[in-house]
Design a protein around this motif. Structure first.
Motif, mmCIF file in Angstrom:
data_model
loop_
_atom_site.group_PDB
_atom_site.id
_atom_site.type_symbol
_atom_site.label_atom_id
_atom_site.label_comp_id
_atom_site.label_asym_id
_atom_site.label_seq_id
_atom_site.Cartn_x
_atom_site.Cartn_y
_atom_site.Cartn_z
ATOM 1 N N ARG A 28 0.811 -1.214 0.000
ATOM 2 C CA ARG A 28 0.000 0.000 0.000
ATOM 3 C C ARG A 28 0.847 1.267 0.000
ATOM 4 O O ARG A 28 0.329 2.346 -0.236
ATOM 5 C CB ARG A 28 -0.952 -0.003 1.198
ATOM 6 C CG ARG A 28 -2.065 -1.030 1.087
ATOM 7 C CD ARG A 28 -3.244 -0.706 1.988
ATOM 8 N NE ARG A 28 -2.866 -0.489 3.373
ATOM 9 C CZ ARG A 28 -3.086 0.643 4.051
ATOM 10 N NH1 ARG A 28 -3.672 1.663 3.475
ATOM 11 N NH2 ARG A 28 -2.718 0.749 5.315
ATOM 12 N N MET A 30 3.001 4.072 -1.442
ATOM 13 C CA MET A 30 3.139 4.576 -2.811
ATOM 14 C C MET A 30 3.782 5.954 -2.796
ATOM 15 O O MET A 30 3.507 6.763 -1.904
ATOM 16 C CB MET A 30 1.764 4.679 -3.493
ATOM 17 C CG MET A 30 1.135 3.351 -3.850
ATOM 18 S SD MET A 30 -0.516 3.581 -4.552
ATOM 19 C CE MET A 30 -1.474 3.724 -3.049
ATOM 20 N N THR A 32 4.320 8.786 -5.869
ATOM 21 C CA THR A 32 4.135 9.117 -7.272
ATOM 22 C C THR A 32 4.559 10.554 -7.513
ATOM 23 O O THR A 32 4.982 11.267 -6.595
ATOM 24 C CB THR A 32 2.669 8.941 -7.695
ATOM 25 O OG1 THR A 32 1.886 10.020 -7.159
ATOM 26 C CG2 THR A 32 2.102 7.614 -7.186
ATOM 27 N N ARG A 231 -9.632 9.478 -3.502
ATOM 28 C CA ARG A 231 -9.167 9.670 -4.874
ATOM 29 C C ARG A 231 -7.943 10.571 -4.846
ATOM 30 O O ARG A 231 -7.993 11.707 -4.361
ATOM 31 C CB ARG A 231 -10.267 10.313 -5.731
ATOM 32 C CG ARG A 231 -9.867 10.574 -7.194
ATOM 33 C CD ARG A 231 -9.595 9.292 -7.951
ATOM 34 N NE ARG A 231 -9.252 9.549 -9.346
ATOM 35 C CZ ARG A 231 -10.092 9.399 -10.367
ATOM 36 N NH1 ARG A 231 -11.336 8.990 -10.137
ATOM 37 N NH2 ARG A 231 -9.707 9.641 -11.602
ATOM 38 N N ASN A 233 -5.157 11.949 -7.527
ATOM 39 C CA ASN A 233 -4.859 12.075 -8.951
ATOM 40 C C ASN A 233 -5.787 11.149 -9.727
ATOM 41 O O ASN A 233 -6.997 11.357 -9.736
ATOM 42 C CB ASN A 233 -3.383 11.808 -9.232
ATOM 43 C CG ASN A 233 -2.941 12.370 -10.578
ATOM 44 O OD1 ASN A 233 -3.673 13.129 -11.212
ATOM 45 N ND2 ASN A 233 -1.743 12.030 -11.009
ATOM 46 N N GLN A 234 -5.295 10.081 -10.331
ATOM 47 C CA GLN A 234 -6.131 9.190 -11.126
ATOM 48 C C GLN A 234 -6.462 7.881 -10.409
ATOM 49 O O GLN A 234 -7.059 6.988 -11.008
ATOM 50 C CB GLN A 234 -5.421 8.875 -12.451
ATOM 51 C CG GLN A 234 -5.175 10.108 -13.303
ATOM 52 C CD GLN A 234 -4.403 9.782 -14.575
ATOM 53 O OE1 GLN A 234 -3.718 8.764 -14.676
ATOM 54 N NE2 GLN A 234 -4.520 10.651 -15.561
ATOM 55 N N ASP A 235 -6.109 7.773 -9.137
ATOM 56 C CA ASP A 235 -6.230 6.501 -8.426
ATOM 57 C C ASP A 235 -7.197 6.609 -7.257
ATOM 58 O O ASP A 235 -7.212 7.604 -6.536
ATOM 59 C CB ASP A 235 -4.859 6.065 -7.887
ATOM 60 C CG ASP A 235 -3.799 6.022 -8.975
ATOM 61 O OD1 ASP A 235 -4.090 5.478 -10.060
ATOM 62 O OD2 ASP A 235 -2.691 6.545 -8.743
ATOM 63 N N TRP A 236 -7.982 5.542 -7.047
ATOM 64 C CA TRP A 236 -8.753 5.387 -5.818
ATOM 65 C C TRP A 236 -7.927 4.517 -4.881
ATOM 66 O O TRP A 236 -7.536 3.402 -5.230
ATOM 67 C CB TRP A 236 -10.100 4.745 -6.084
ATOM 68 C CG TRP A 236 -11.110 5.685 -6.666
ATOM 69 C CD1 TRP A 236 -11.475 5.802 -7.973
ATOM 70 C CD2 TRP A 236 -11.878 6.657 -5.948
ATOM 71 N NE1 TRP A 236 -12.428 6.788 -8.122
ATOM 72 C CE2 TRP A 236 -12.704 7.329 -6.885
ATOM 73 C CE3 TRP A 236 -11.967 7.033 -4.600
ATOM 74 C CZ2 TRP A 236 -13.585 8.344 -6.523
ATOM 75 C CZ3 TRP A 236 -12.849 8.042 -4.239
ATOM 76 C CH2 TRP A 236 -13.648 8.685 -5.187
ATOM 77 N N VAL A 237 -7.652 5.027 -3.676
ATOM 78 C CA VAL A 237 -6.769 4.363 -2.725
ATOM 79 C C VAL A 237 -7.541 4.104 -1.434
ATOM 80 O O VAL A 237 -8.183 5.022 -0.900
ATOM 81 C CB VAL A 237 -5.525 5.224 -2.432
ATOM 82 C CG1 VAL A 237 -4.634 4.535 -1.412
ATOM 83 C CG2 VAL A 237 -4.759 5.512 -3.718
ATOM 84 N N GLU A 238 -7.505 2.879 -0.928
ATOM 85 C CA GLU A 238 -8.151 2.569 0.340
ATOM 86 C C GLU A 238 -7.212 2.947 1.484
ATOM 87 O O GLU A 238 -6.050 2.535 1.500
ATOM 88 C CB GLU A 238 -8.513 1.090 0.422
ATOM 89 C CG GLU A 238 -9.397 0.757 1.615
ATOM 90 C CD GLU A 238 -9.882 -0.673 1.593
ATOM 91 O OE1 GLU A 238 -10.842 -0.976 2.337
ATOM 92 O OE2 GLU A 238 -9.313 -1.492 0.856
ATOM 93 N N CYS A 251 -2.918 18.409 -7.074
ATOM 94 C CA CYS A 251 -3.259 16.990 -7.187
ATOM 95 C C CYS A 251 -4.762 16.835 -6.974
ATOM 96 O O CYS A 251 -5.280 17.181 -5.911
ATOM 97 C CB CYS A 251 -2.502 16.171 -6.146
ATOM 98 S SG CYS A 251 -2.950 14.414 -6.133
ATOM 99 N N GLN A 253 -8.284 15.468 -5.829
ATOM 100 C CA GLN A 253 -8.622 14.602 -4.705
ATOM 101 C C GLN A 253 -10.128 14.582 -4.496
ATOM 102 O O GLN A 253 -10.834 15.550 -4.786
ATOM 103 C CB GLN A 253 -7.946 15.091 -3.422
ATOM 104 C CG GLN A 253 -8.350 16.499 -3.025
ATOM 105 C CD GLN A 253 -7.813 16.885 -1.666
ATOM 106 O OE1 GLN A 253 -8.126 16.265 -0.653
ATOM 107 N NE2 GLN A 253 -6.988 17.909 -1.635
#
Length: 282
Positions: A28, A30, A32, A231, A233-238, A251, A253
């Motif tokens: 998990r 990250m 970027t 959210r 950028n382009q990612d959904w993160v838990e 960025c 969100q």
């Protein structure tokens, strides 16, 4: 002396340690070009740091200025063992700070005024302020320390130090959300002396940020309680309590708080100042 308030809130705080050799790697974490996620599972003993003139103290550095990423602030999770603390906590005379306690109790002295801070205690410490912090209890003291180089403005006084508690600040409902999304603002948003805000944002189960926020402020978001999908950028993160999200300016969100309980985070953002203009090509 200010006595601690009886906190009705619970906040997650890391305790370190190391996972057993039988545990699988978590993926998990990250980093970027536009955001970073530091999950609670990587805040272990091996990544702690130490500071000059702090006794019996260690910390997790979860944000620091990085050119081309997020440049305005640093954020630490500080753990002070019983008997520890500092009489020279801040060595940069231009650095302002916010202390937010998540566990334990500490004695904060600002000038000659003593304040006992428990979980939920909040202190704004302006640049050049004389202060000390000690753990006189029997359990570890854990707190967030957010630092920024203060940007003075000619014609505006500098803000004064203040100490408060989350329980003593009325959350403000975000318009149109029926109270499902509220923000606890410790500094008055209309007070232009302040160039950073550190707030607490609370979502009830099912609440959302229903658009992609895209703005100039840099963010540090430490999850105090609950879980959600965020959210970035382009990612959904838990994410869950104890995770840290670090966002550079602009960025995108958004958030969906799926429950079962409420979702809360400590939020840093830089505010109320002109953008710095480069003179490189002038």
């Amino acid at each position: 002396m200010t006595s601690p308030s009886t906190s009705t809130n619970w906040y997650y705080a890391p305790t370190g340690g190391h996972p057993p050799q039988t545990e699988l790697l978590t993926d998990r974490a990250m980093f970027t070009e536009s955001y970073a996620v530091i999950p609670r599972g990587v805040m272990r003993d091996i990544v702690t740091s130490f500071l000059p003139f702090w006794e019996n103290t260690r910390l997790w550095v979860i944000a620091r200025p990085l050119s081309g990423f997020a440049e305005t602030f640093s954020q630490y999770i500080v753990e002070v063992s019983p008997g520890g603390g500092s009489d020279r906590p801040e060595l940069d005379a231009q650095a302002e700070g916010v202390v937010f306690v998540v566990e334990g109790e500490g004695l904060l002295t600002v000038d000659d005024q003593e304040h006992r801070l428990d979980a939920g205690g909040y202190a704004y410490l302006p640049a050049g302020q004389r202060w000390t912090l000690h753990n006189e209890g029997s359990e570890p003291l854990r707190f967030h320390w957010i630092r920024k180089a203060y940007e003075p403005v000619d014609g505006l006084d500098r803000p004064e130090a203040f100490v408060t508690h989350e329980n003593d600040v009325e959350p403000r409902e975000m318009p149109g959300t029926e109270g499902r999304w509220v923000t606890t603002r410790f500094a008055d948003p209309s007070d232009l002396r302040h160039d950073m805000h550190v707030n607490i944002v609370t979502f009830q189960p099912g609440a959302v940020i229903p658009f992609a926020e895209t703005h100039v402020m840099e963010h540090g978001l430490y999850v105090l309680e609950g879980k959600a999908v965020y959210r970035l950028n382009q990612d959904w993160v838990e994410v869950q309590e104890g995770d840290f999200m670090w966002l550079r300016a602009f960025c995108p969100q958004a958030c969906y708080s799926g429950g079962p309980g409420r979702f809360r985070y400590l939020l840093y953002k830089d505010v109320n100042r002109h953008a710095k203009l480069s003179r490189q090509f002038v």
